[in-house]
Design an enzyme around this catalytic site. Structure first.
Site: not given
Ligand code: NAD
Length: 298
Positions: A57, A101, A124
């Protein structure tokens, strides 16, 4: 006799195209705005798979000109410490997107941390406000993996209206939001999960079959309708008899390629699209934030 082979849905190539477009737009806007878009990826502990995803990422951010404000915390970091960090990032005007994460170490409450992220910076798309907007069909930040799948299907001009779609998996990360997105696109949606008896019955008549169960080889050729579009979300590391490890999906690729019309490879299918949507979400928040601050006519 000629054997049929499915056309591949090249997520990697589509993601590269999206990244090029984003890089060009960011290069154009940054001098006007006075800063690049910013993304903070928070990682706790040293799960090697998570570390690889986070690296990927951050590398993708660097490629398109998004600044990384990522932080890597030791396993024993407390909930309170992480709450403070998220609070500071919520207030930091250089940061447009925040992502935690997953999975987190067991002593941490992931859901409560996700709730704490400013919904406008929820890169997200997992905050209840954004999930609620998805349920209502309102614009909002969408979960990256399902959004990436929808974008991939769109890029290949695969029509969904009136099609039967079966999603295997009902997680909040993939299966559930994807089912809602397919519904929004006027597909007729079935969601199968670990307690669904006769899985094959639910997959065999699907025009669009999405496998997101995390079970290597779950979907065999007999379970696929001839001419179907098959999207393999699964990422499973397996070790073969000679001790070599490799990544495979949930779909038996070689045999299903002989039945399906379209098929995603693993790796190189859904994974890169997930990252592209993360960058896209960060960029769209940046656009909104900069419009508000500078009143730019972008
Ligand atoms: P999860 O474990 O949270 O959910 C798995 C789902 O599959 C559950 O809803 C479960 O009911 C269902 N399931 C399990 N076994 C089943 C079976 N035998 N038959 C039918 N349904 C079954 O996993 P997740 O986070 O949704 O991820 C699923 C897979 O997708 C994993 O392999 C993960 O690594 C991968 N993934 C890939 C990406 C990407 O970017 N490509 C992103 C997220 C997840």
């Amino acid at each position: 006799m000629e054997t049929k082979t499915a056309k591949l849905l090249h997520g990697k190539a589509v993601a590269a195209k999206i990244q090029q477009q984003l890089a060009a737009e960011i290069a154009k806007l940054q001098p006007q705005v006075g800063r690049p878009p910013g993304l903070a990826v928070l990682m706790v502990g040293d799960n090697p798979a998570s570390a690889a995803y986070v690296r990927g990422k951050e590398q993708a951010c660097a490629k398109v000109g998004i600044a990384s404000f990522g932080k890597h915390f030791p396993t024993q970091t407390t909930q309170a410490e992480l709450e403070e960090v998220i609070d500071a990032l919520n207030r930091d005007q250089r940061v447009d997107g925040i992502l935690v994460q997953l999975p987190l170490p067991n002593h941490l409450d992931a859901v409560s941390l996700l709730h704490q992220i400013d919904p406008n910076k929820d890169a997200d798309g997992l905050h209840p406000v954004n999930l609620g907007k998805l349920v209502r069909g309102e614009p909002g930040l969408r979960s990256c993996t399902p959004a990436g799948i929808m974008r991939l299907l769109q890029e290949y001009e695969i029509s969904l209206e009136g099609k039967r779609a079966t999603v295997v998996g009902r997680s909040i990360l993939v299966g559930k939001p994807l089912a809602l997105m397919l519904l929004e696109a006027d597909a007729t949606v079935v969601v199968a999960h670990s307690r669904s008896p006769n899985l094959a019955e639910l997959t065999k008549n699907a025009d669009i079959l999405i496998a997101a169960a995390g079970r290597p080889g779950l979907i065999s050729a007999e379970m696929v309708k001839p001419g179907a579009v098959v999207v393999d979300v699964g990422i499973n590391r397996i070790t073969d008899n000679s001790g070599n490890s490799r990544l495979v999906g949930d779909v038996q690729f070689d045999s299903v390629a002989g039945v399906a019309e379209f098929l995603t490879p693993v790796p190189g299918g859904v994974g890169p699209m997930t990252v592209a949507m993360l960058l896209q979400n960060t960029f769209s928040t940046y656009l909104r934030a900069t419009k508000k601050i500078a009143n730019l006519s972008l």
